[in-house]
Design a protein around this motif. Structure first.
Motif, PDB file in Angstrom:
ATOM      1  N   GLU A 170      44.235  41.563  34.077  1.00 52.95           N
ATOM      2  CA  GLU A 170      45.485  42.201  33.784  1.00 52.95           C
ATOM      3  C   GLU A 170      45.843  41.672  32.236  1.00 52.95           C
ATOM      4  OE1 GLU A 170      49.703  43.108  36.065  1.00 52.95           O
ATOM      5  OE2 GLU A 170      48.804  41.101  36.127  1.00 52.95           O
ATOM      6  N   GLN A 171      46.284  42.678  31.458  1.00 52.25           N
ATOM      7  CA  GLN A 171      46.513  42.565  29.994  1.00 52.25           C
ATOM      8  C   GLN A 171      47.884  43.356  29.735  1.00 52.25           C
ATOM      9  OE1 GLN A 171      43.633  43.139  27.193  1.00 52.25           O
ATOM     10  NE2 GLN A 171      44.975  43.178  25.575  1.00 52.25           N
ATOM     11  N   GLY A 172      48.922  42.492  29.800  1.00 52.56           N
ATOM     12  CA  GLY A 172      50.241  43.116  29.478  1.00 52.56           C
ATOM     13  C   GLY A 172      50.446  44.059  30.830  1.00 52.56           C
ATOM     14  N   GLU A 173      50.806  45.070  30.695  1.00 50.79           N
ATOM     15  CA  GLU A 173      51.262  46.068  31.878  1.00 50.79           C
ATOM     16  C   GLU A 173      50.007  46.690  32.217  1.00 50.79           C
ATOM     17  OE1 GLU A 173      54.365  48.554  30.855  1.00 50.79           O
ATOM     18  OE2 GLU A 173      56.108  46.926  30.816  1.00 50.79           O
ATOM     19  N   GLN A 174      49.016  46.515  31.799  1.00 52.98           N
ATOM     20  CA  GLN A 174      47.887  47.141  31.956  1.00 52.98           C
ATOM     21  C   GLN A 174      46.991  46.379  33.010  1.00 52.98           C
ATOM     22  OE1 GLN A 174      47.377  50.579  31.029  1.00 52.98           O
ATOM     23  NE2 GLN A 174      49.239  50.115  30.647  1.00 52.98           N
ATOM     24  N   GLY A 191      41.689  35.907  36.131  1.00 45.76           N
ATOM     25  CA  GLY A 191      43.056  35.417  35.564  1.00 45.76           C
ATOM     26  C   GLY A 191      44.162  35.072  36.558  1.00 45.76           C
ATOM     27  N   ASP A 192      43.645  34.929  38.066  1.00 47.91           N
ATOM     28  CA  ASP A 192      44.591  34.458  39.150  1.00 47.91           C
ATOM     29  C   ASP A 192      45.871  35.371  39.039  1.00 47.91           C
ATOM     30  OD1 ASP A 192      45.105  32.885  41.293  1.00 47.91           O
ATOM     31  OD2 ASP A 192      45.494  31.090  40.028  1.00 47.91           O
ATOM     32  N   THR A 193      45.795  36.681  39.100  1.00 49.96           N
ATOM     33  CA  THR A 193      46.943  37.424  38.919  1.00 49.96           C
ATOM     34  C   THR A 193      47.503  37.603  40.468  1.00 49.96           C
ATOM     35  OG1 THR A 193      45.555  39.386  38.988  1.00 49.96           O
ATOM     36  CG2 THR A 193      45.989  38.419  36.815  1.00 49.96           C
ATOM     37  N   GLY A 194      46.700  37.296  41.684  1.00 54.55           N
ATOM     38  CA  GLY A 194      46.984  37.647  42.577  1.00 54.55           C
ATOM     39  C   GLY A 194      46.631  39.185  43.138  1.00 54.55           C
ATOM     40  N   LEU A 195      45.998  39.932  42.067  1.00 54.61           N
ATOM     41  CA  LEU A 195      45.754  41.328  42.317  1.00 54.61           C
ATOM     42  C   LEU A 195      44.474  41.471  43.095  1.00 54.61           C
ATOM     43  CD1 LEU A 195      46.568  42.930  38.960  1.00 54.61           C
ATOM     44  CD2 LEU A 195      47.527  43.378  41.330  1.00 54.61           C
ATOM     45  N   GLY A 196      43.413  40.509  43.046  1.00 58.34           N
ATOM     46  CA  GLY A 196      42.114  40.290  43.825  1.00 58.34           C
ATOM     47  C   GLY A 196      42.425  40.588  45.345  1.00 58.34           C
ATOM     48  N   ILE A 209      39.223  32.985  44.908  1.00 53.64           N
ATOM     49  CA  ILE A 209      37.852  32.846  44.536  1.00 53.64           C
ATOM     50  C   ILE A 209      37.738  32.999  43.075  1.00 53.64           C
ATOM     51  CG2 ILE A 209      37.297  33.685  46.710  1.00 53.64           C
ATOM     52  CD1 ILE A 209      37.186  36.484  45.701  1.00 53.64           C
ATOM     53  N   VAL A 210      38.831  32.436  42.163  1.00 50.45           N
ATOM     54  CA  VAL A 210      38.715  32.807  40.761  1.00 50.45           C
ATOM     55  C   VAL A 210      37.425  31.992  40.175  1.00 50.45           C
ATOM     56  CG1 VAL A 210      41.074  33.416  40.718  1.00 50.45           C
ATOM     57  CG2 VAL A 210      40.363  30.822  40.465  1.00 50.45           C
ATOM     58  N   ASP A 211      37.104  31.011  40.800  1.00 51.13           N
ATOM     59  CA  ASP A 211      35.934  30.136  40.173  1.00 51.13           C
ATOM     60  C   ASP A 211      34.469  30.647  40.191  1.00 51.13           C
ATOM     61  OD1 ASP A 211      38.005  28.666  39.182  1.00 51.13           O
ATOM     62  OD2 ASP A 211      37.936  27.378  40.685  1.00 51.13           O
ATOM     63  N   LEU A 212      34.374  31.606  41.153  1.00 48.27           N
ATOM     64  CA  LEU A 212      33.008  32.035  41.423  1.00 48.27           C
ATOM     65  C   LEU A 212      32.473  33.117  40.337  1.00 48.27           C
ATOM     66  CD1 LEU A 212      33.000  32.909  45.285  1.00 48.27           C
ATOM     67  CD2 LEU A 212      31.963  31.033  44.108  1.00 48.27           C
TER      68      LEU A 212
END
Length: 471
Positions: free
Chosen positions: A128-132, A58-63, A97-100
């Motif tokens: 991530e989904q909402g706050e989860q 989801g390209d959230t930056g968390l990875g 690396i979202v596309d791998l």
């Protein structure tokens, strides 16, 4: 497969000396198998593992943040293990690396691990989904080490051995949130500059001295977002701070609460620890110490009196593998026990079983045959479909004496019913019968069975069941 450059960051953990760090950066290009090998980091170490940046569809930056965080948590978990190295692999800069695909990424992580002579590799995926926040984590033990670290031999009979067969672990999904991941104390390990932006040339805001606890609220890449004294925010690079667990757990035990880290500090009082406590500070001083918040007071407790709580159960599992490989079996038992306790409610039966097998193997090395038998029996209960689990329980039974040992043959029979050509099961049967026929270790084998005649007869039946000829 998408071209992917990896940077390798390395930290060396040496016997509670937080000042001993070895930094290393390697750029690798992964376009196909068999590319030119990169320079090995920490070549003098044999006990190394790899953490790869988490996939972030989801390209959230968390990875990227999680790669750094889990890397630092594993380092904290094995901080007293001499000669252990942890390697972090990530793309350079802000490349994502979202596309791998997961399969390709897994193969790339294993290729880096082999190139760096690591015995294991941990990676994962986050969304991530909402706050989860949902976390999947995966660990592979490289097949090259299977014949050594995962094999358990019973002396003095040659060939009387079984192995922990599983080498790939897909851990149960963990549901959490950003606050639970990143809101924690970090402690400066040297004088550190707090910056206005998360980059090495970011505008400096202030310099804080060594051993300053900072309240982290988030992460951005490899930088912690921390609160400043005036209530603002700043960024500090993860390499400048120690990363304690967010919480520790006390389990119905008493502990002395000290004013500072160390038994030479003033005693505050004796406390009863039962529950989870927020960590306010961490220090290495003749061992590991945590400053914890008990609600009505704060103080320091010795690290061995509490259990750290990490972001993922997989951190405990990986730390257990480090300890096990180093022959630090008591510490390995503690880590695999922590993994079991944190994973039990997640329904992670196969990985729970393997953790109990490692625990049982460590207990065998410590000559705790009864404890090992309990651990291996629990593994069989969790995974009654696994022939290796029955082989391990049979081996533990052969370490004991008394009426219980007759069930060793039952375990071998169960293993054969699940897999009639299982090489470890067949080898155990052959070794037992050969020892009886040739006589060299006959007394050792017979002493473990209440009826040697029944043993010989049952072994022959098992050989015929498996289609084996006479020894």
């Amino acid at each position: 497969m998408k071209t992917l450059l990896f940077l390798i960051s390395v930290v060396l953990s040496l016997a509670f000396n937080s000042d001993v760090w070895a930094g290393y950066v390697i750029t690798r290009q992964f376009t196909k198998p068999g590319v030119e090998k990169g320079r090995e980091a920490l070549p003098h170490l044999q006990n190394k593992g790899l953490i790869a940046e988490f996939l972030d569809p989801g390209d959230t930056g968390l990875g990227k943040c999680l790669g750094y965080l889990i890397w630092r948590e594993v380092l904290t978990a094995i901080s007293d293990q001499s000669g252990a190295g942890v390697i972090l692999a990530h793309p350079p800069g802000q490349e994502r690396i979202v596309d791998l695909l997961e399969k390709n990424y897994h193969l790339a992580a294993l290729e880096i691990a082999r190139d760096q002579r690591c015995s294991m590799a941990l990676w994962g995926a986050v969304w991530e989904q909402g706050e989860q926040v949902f976390l999947n984590s995966f660990l592979s033990v490289l097949p090259e080490v299977r014949g050594g670290d995962l094999l358990i031999r019973l002396k003095p009979v040659p060939g009387l051995e079984a192995e922990i067969a599983r080498t790939r672990y897909n851990f149960a999904l963990v549901q959490t949130n950003r606050n639970n991941l990143f809101e924690r104390t970090v402690v400066t390990r040297r004088s550190a500059v707090l910056r206005a932006e998360p980059q090495a040339n970011g505008r400096p805001l202030q310099t804080v001295p060594t051993n300053t606890p900072l309240a982290a609220t988030a992460m951005q890449g490899g930088w912690f977002v921390v609160k400043t004294a005036d209530g603002g925010k700043a960024f500090v690079d993860n390499s400048l701070v120690e990363v304690p667990p967010r919480q520790v757990e006390g389990k119905y035990n008493t502990a002395t609460l000290f004013q500072g880290p160390g038994q030479d500090s003033r005693k505050i009082r004796t406390v009863y620890l039962d529950g989870e406590y927020r960590v306010l500070d961490m220090r290495y001083r003749r061992g590991l110490w945590y400053k914890i918040d008990l609600g009505d007071t704060q103080g320091w407790v010795a690290g061995h009196l509490v259990d750290p709580k990490f972001s993922l159960p997989a951190v405990h599992f990986m730390a257990g593998l480090y300890r096990y490989r180093a022959g630090n079996y008591r510490a390995a038992i503690k880590e695999f026990t922590s993994f079991r306790e944190e994973s039990y409610t997640l329904g992670d039966r196969a990985n729970l079983a393997t953790s109990m097998q490692f625990k049982g193997a460590a207990q065998l090395f410590l000559k705790d045959a009864s404890g090992a038998l309990d651990s291996f029996s629990y593994a069989v209960e969790l995974t009654p479909f696994d022939p290796a689990a029955y082989n391990l329980e049979a081996l533990a039974i052969l370490c004991t004496k008394g009426q219980l040992v007759g069930t060793a043959l039952y375990n071998l029979e169960r293993a054969l019913k699940l897999d009639s050509r299982n090489p470890r099961t067949l080898a155990l049967i052959s070794v037992l019968q050969e020892a009886l026929v040739k006589g060299k270790h006959r007394s050792h084998i017979e002493s473990r069975f209440e009826s040697p005649e029944k043993l010989a007869k049952k072994l022959q039946q098992l050989r015929e069941q498996a289609g084996l000829t006479q020894p």
